[in-house]
Design a protein around this motif. Structure first.
Motif, short mmCIF file in Angstrom:
data_model
loop_
_atom_site.label_atom_id
_atom_site.label_comp_id
_atom_site.label_asym_id
_atom_site.label_seq_id
_atom_site.Cartn_x
_atom_site.Cartn_y
_atom_site.Cartn_z
N UNK A 4 0.85 -1.15 0.04
CA UNK A 4 -0.02 0.01 0.06
C UNK A 4 1.19 1.23 -0.02
N UNK A 5 0.38 2.40 -0.35
CA UNK A 5 1.19 3.65 -0.33
C UNK A 5 1.31 4.09 0.73
N UNK A 6 2.50 4.71 1.21
CA UNK A 6 2.51 5.46 2.44
C UNK A 6 1.47 6.34 2.64
N UNK A 7 1.04 6.55 4.12
CA UNK A 7 -0.06 7.14 4.24
C UNK A 7 -1.45 6.59 4.06
N UNK A 18 -4.37 1.07 10.91
CA UNK A 18 -3.18 1.79 10.91
C UNK A 18 -2.86 2.43 9.83
N UNK A 19 -2.04 3.67 9.95
CA UNK A 19 -1.74 4.27 8.86
C UNK A 19 -0.17 3.95 8.44
N UNK A 20 0.23 3.76 7.01
CA UNK A 20 1.58 3.09 6.52
C UNK A 20 2.37 4.18 6.86
N UNK A 21 3.46 3.72 7.51
CA UNK A 21 4.66 4.88 7.73
C UNK A 21 5.83 4.32 6.65
N UNK A 22 5.98 3.14 6.18
CA UNK A 22 6.97 2.62 5.35
C UNK A 22 7.06 1.24 5.19
N UNK A 23 7.77 0.91 4.22
CA UNK A 23 7.87 -0.71 4.01
C UNK A 23 9.36 -0.83 4.10
N UNK A 33 11.09 -4.74 3.40
CA UNK A 33 11.22 -6.13 3.16
C UNK A 33 9.69 -6.78 3.18
N UNK A 34 9.46 -7.85 3.89
CA UNK A 34 7.97 -8.52 3.84
C UNK A 34 6.91 -7.64 4.83
N UNK A 35 7.50 -6.62 5.46
CA UNK A 35 6.78 -6.04 6.40
C UNK A 35 6.33 -4.47 6.15
N UNK A 36 5.29 -4.15 6.73
CA UNK A 36 4.49 -2.81 6.55
C UNK A 36 4.54 -2.14 7.87
N UNK A 37 5.53 -1.03 8.18
CA UNK A 37 5.47 -0.19 9.22
C UNK A 37 3.98 0.63 9.51
#
Length: 73
Positions: free
Chosen positions: A5-8, A20-25, A27-31
């Protein structure tokens, strides 16, 4: 979710049910960060889906209620 997903973007962690809101990517994980801020967490890409408008509204309402009770700074 197959592509990152796009950041934000707001997403749902299907493992926990949290929005949650995507902060960054990484590897196989999304922050992710919870609505309104707070402790961040990592989620596997395969356990994410985009949040619906109703889910975003529910998260915003829960945050506003917690803030009004003094549970959140």
């Amino acid at each position: 979710m197959t592509s990152p997903p796009p950041v934000g973007a707001y997403v749902v962690d299907s493992g926990t049910g949290r929005v949650g809101r995507v902060l960054g990517l990484g590897g196989p994980y999304v922050r992710l960060a919870p609505f309104g801020g707070g402790r961040e967490w990592d989620c596997a890409l395969g356990e994410l889906r985009l949040a619906t408008a109703a889910e975003r509204l529910s998260a915003a309402t829960a945050y506003a209620n917690a803030r009004s009770r003094g549970e959140v700074p």
